[in-house]
Design a protein around this motif. Structure first.
Motif, mmCIF file in Angstrom:
data_model
loop_
_atom_site.group_PDB
_atom_site.id
_atom_site.type_symbol
_atom_site.label_atom_id
_atom_site.label_comp_id
_atom_site.label_asym_id
_atom_site.label_seq_id
_atom_site.Cartn_x
_atom_site.Cartn_y
_atom_site.Cartn_z
ATOM 1 N N SER A 118 16.757 19.543 -15.129
ATOM 2 C CA SER A 118 15.658 20.327 -14.610
ATOM 3 C C SER A 118 16.164 21.112 -13.412
ATOM 4 C CB SER A 118 14.549 19.359 -14.183
ATOM 5 O OG SER A 118 13.320 19.986 -14.199
ATOM 6 N N GLN B 70 14.900 24.033 -10.361
ATOM 7 C CA GLN B 70 13.702 24.627 -9.764
ATOM 8 C C GLN B 70 14.023 25.924 -9.045
ATOM 9 O OE1 GLN B 70 11.364 22.140 -7.267
ATOM 10 N NE2 GLN B 70 11.301 20.470 -8.755
ATOM 11 N N TYR C 297 5.099 25.469 -13.718
ATOM 12 C CA TYR C 297 4.863 25.868 -12.331
ATOM 13 C C TYR C 297 4.442 24.663 -11.521
ATOM 14 C CZ TYR C 297 4.253 30.161 -14.932
ATOM 15 O OH TYR C 297 4.434 31.189 -15.774
ATOM 16 N N ARG D 264 9.793 25.497 -12.643
ATOM 17 C CA ARG D 264 10.725 24.476 -13.100
ATOM 18 C C ARG D 264 11.166 24.773 -14.528
ATOM 19 N NH1 ARG D 264 7.551 19.826 -13.327
ATOM 20 N NH2 ARG D 264 7.195 20.447 -15.460
ATOM 21 N N THR E 294 13.279 23.199 -17.606
ATOM 22 C CA THR E 294 13.774 21.894 -18.024
ATOM 23 C C THR E 294 14.334 21.971 -19.441
ATOM 24 O OG1 THR E 294 12.028 20.875 -16.710
ATOM 25 C CG2 THR E 294 13.168 19.456 -18.280
ATOM 26 N N LEU F 117 8.620 13.395 -14.260
ATOM 27 C CA LEU F 117 10.035 13.707 -14.038
ATOM 28 C C LEU F 117 10.493 13.208 -12.673
ATOM 29 C CD1 LEU F 117 10.333 17.305 -15.544
ATOM 30 C CD2 LEU F 117 11.571 15.276 -16.310
ATOM 31 N N GLN G 170 9.605 14.354 -9.765
ATOM 32 C CA GLN G 170 9.801 15.398 -8.753
ATOM 33 C C GLN G 170 8.854 15.227 -7.572
ATOM 34 O OE1 GLN G 170 9.565 18.733 -11.441
ATOM 35 N NE2 GLN G 170 11.796 18.823 -11.595
ATOM 36 N N THR H 69 -2.422 28.480 -15.393
ATOM 37 C CA THR H 69 -1.296 28.709 -16.301
ATOM 38 C C THR H 69 -1.429 27.844 -17.550
ATOM 39 O OG1 THR H 69 0.077 27.077 -15.167
ATOM 40 C CG2 THR H 69 0.168 29.332 -14.351
ATOM 41 N N ASP I 93 0.188 25.514 -18.932
ATOM 42 C CA ASP I 93 0.408 24.065 -18.892
ATOM 43 C C ASP I 93 -0.712 23.334 -18.157
ATOM 44 O OD1 ASP I 93 1.240 25.253 -16.575
ATOM 45 O OD2 ASP I 93 2.975 23.969 -16.254
#
Lengths: 411, 411
Positions: free
Chosen positions: A178, A180, A209, A219, A221, B14, B16, B72, B74
């Motif tokens: 991943s 960023q 995002y 991001r 991945t 993940l 993060q 967005t 996602d």
């Protein structure tokens, strides 16, 4: 293969700590190519813990449980795993010997309750204690369960030593990588508009995002058979995204602005010093988060009072009188004072009002950052919003970013 | 009534970011007397999110979902809630107007995708956006669902403004109060041995142990009809625990050592200054975490290099030459330098090796803290262990605790 984590402890459900173990484990599993599908946290309650473990066992190939392995009566993860799998607890003689020896070596009397830590579900293998709590692993009908202590450094040590090697062997060596891209100055939706078609067209790598603390991060991945193949999938996608976003996309992988700045400094054999007010030391903390900071970081002057700004950072009294402590002029003078007094090539500074009340007639959220490099000093007002933590985090990002742009000549 | 949280976002899985929203929400719910029974985190995957929401709805009276409400593709929490409850999404005309106005007011073009944020499951009520993402609430067959943005400050604002008042009304006004006793210098099991019979005898308040970062904390938690009644239940239990633990139990509620220290300083019209090396600014950050720090905190000298220790904090070169930067003597001189240069009554300091490599022949984890108060200076070595973060956190605690004990005359 997919994994889940379960954090055990009423302190999680009372909000006294965050489940940072789940975060750390997930990042480590991503590196070895395992998908994590769910995190769960439950309290020190046998029924609810057993239910959560039983459910997870029907879904995942690897379950990593943290917490509840201590010697006190509220530590019941051993019992929970045994109940979920229909196993009995048995005392492990080697663990018993080991626990007795730990206390003997420290010349401390061993409370009898500590021997509970030698009890394991039948068929489980012990993981030797790093601190005082042993962990264990046991194979279930579908996947493997690891039970690790909740204390982060003990958990991390067992994860590195036992869990990751074991799972790497079991999963084959795929990799998820991943990367960023930090975007400053564009909102999430404008960022999306610029790259929406790329997002829609992609399946591997995926693009997502992350918004927060005044930044948008994009991001990218990729999954592949190896880390190198995954990197190769990411490269062209990253390039396309950067072409769309232009200068709003900060160069480098945003594992941190700090790492970008450190690389710029190291390449020039230079160092950075800070002077900070509302951030209270956060600029220094950010710059020293990773090991090796002494190669590029001299120090930070945390000046909370006007006297400290004058006496310690050398801000002229005339500037404080005329413009106030929260001003562009003071931010610039703080940056110069830090660079001069700490002997650094780059000086960065932040001053402002973190709230909850205004100050010197300035409203909450007013922040100025400054930087000096190569004989030039710059300072500007920063648009901030949100609560005290958010305002302070934005100030740190803005100060370091101004320093970066001055070195790159793009400020 | 009991509650659960679901954090939505692949960035959680993940590793993060940590799910600090679950922590914040849980602490807030405890204050209004709601038990939290489970936290879950899932990714931006419709099937798995829908499953997690459906399961939670069978168990809890209030489900608070965070994340996945952006514009967005996602961001699919709206779809997940609708699917779990068998509802259709409908565009809310008032929200649509509001979103269009936000962009118009900012004089920015509105991407069409932003109108997705006006789509709500049928029967849901909108929660007005604090940033740009609206939230919503909707009643299920058993409990109520709140969907809030994942950005922490937006989530917190909606929690305060809408969720807590709504749940307080629904739950009746019970209270859970939790108090923590900080124990320094005893391990978890020795702490337990001293108070095991109290733990076993208690049901309300309950007593639990939290280990980590070189401290053991004993948490006493009472449920009652009001905050005052809960406090009254805790008082005698706390007194009994303190009687058993003696001086190892730090006075005051360990909402923070910092608050204890601040109160001691304010009562004496005094202030504190720090000089720090391995902690990189963390002492300053800890002292300025809460608003109002300017009443008792002058500043901190973050001195990462020997030159900085000498030039900025005034540590004599002879001490650095003879004892090294990581020594009792340097810790004491740093504390004196901080107090003198920043004009504070109390000076505190930490120097040491945070790792991962040793330094000046000192192994990782070697830490010295110092403090000066009322003409006396003290310094001592601190027993630390664990990783870089843990070592730095222990150093902060030890430095502030030495300052506290010097003011109290118990050092």
């Amino acid at each position: 293969m997919n994994a889940e984590t379960i954090g055990v402890g009423t302190e999680l459900l009372l909000g006294q700590i965050a489940d940072t173990n789940a975060q750390h484990i997930s990042a480590a599993l991503a590196e070895i190519g395992m998908d994590v599908h769910r995190h769960t946290a439950v309290g020190d309650n046998l029924g609810r813990m057993t239910l959560a473990i039983s459910e997870a066992l029907t879904r995942c190939d690897a379950l990593i449980i943290t917490g509840g392995l201590g010697p006190t009566p509220d530590d019941i993860t051993r019992e929970g795993v045994a109940a979920a799998m229909g196993l009995e607890l048995r005392r492990d003689p080697e663990l018993e010997t080991l626990i007795r020896r730990i206390f003997k070596d420290r010349d401390r009397p061993m409370p009898d309750s500590n021997l509970r830590q030698a009890d394991l579900p039948g068929g489980a293998r012990a993981i030797a204690p790093v601190g005082t709590a042993p962990g264990f692993m046991v194979d279930g009908p579908r996947g493997v369960i690891f039970a690790l202590p909740g204390v982060p450094w003990e958990m991390k040590a067992m994860l590195e030593k036992v869990v990751l090697p074991e799972l790497t062997v079991r999963s084959g060596a795929a990799a998820i990588v991943s990367r960023q891209i930090l975007v400053l100055g564009l909102g999430e939706s404008l960022t999306h508009e610029k790259i929406a078609d790329l997002v829609d067209a992609q399946t591997n790598p995926t693009i997502a995002y992350l918004a927060g603390k005044g930044q948008v991060r994009v991001r990218v991945t990729a999954k592949a058979g190896s880390r190198t193949s995954a990197e190769a999938l990411i490269d062209p996608v990253e390039e396309a995204i950067r072409a769309r976003l232009g200068p709003a996309a900060v160069p480098g992988d945003h594992t941190g602005l700090t790492m970008t700045l450190a690389a710029l400094l190291l390449a020039r054999n230079a160092s950075v010093a800070a002077a900070e007010s509302l951030t209270g030391g956060l600029i220094g903390v950010e710059l020293t988060r990773a090991p090796g900071a002494s190669d590029f970081f001299r120090g930070s002057l945390v000046c909370y009072s006007d006297e400290a700004k004058r006496e310690v950072a050398g801000v002229p009294q005339s500037i404080l009188d005329r413009f106030g402590a929260v001003s562009e002029q003071t931010a610039g003078a703080l940056a110069e004072g830090a660079a001069y007094r700490l002997g650094a090539g780059l000086g960065v500074a932040a001053t402002g009002v973190a709230g909850p009340a205004g100050q010197e007639g300035q409203p909450v959220g007013t922040v100025f950052v400054g930087a000096c490099w190569g004989g030039r000093t710059m300072a500007h007002r920063v648009f901030t919003y949100g609560d005290r933590d958010n305002i302070r985090a934005l100030a740190v990002t803005a100060a370091l970013d101004l320093g970066r742009r001055m070195i790159e000549g793009t400020a």
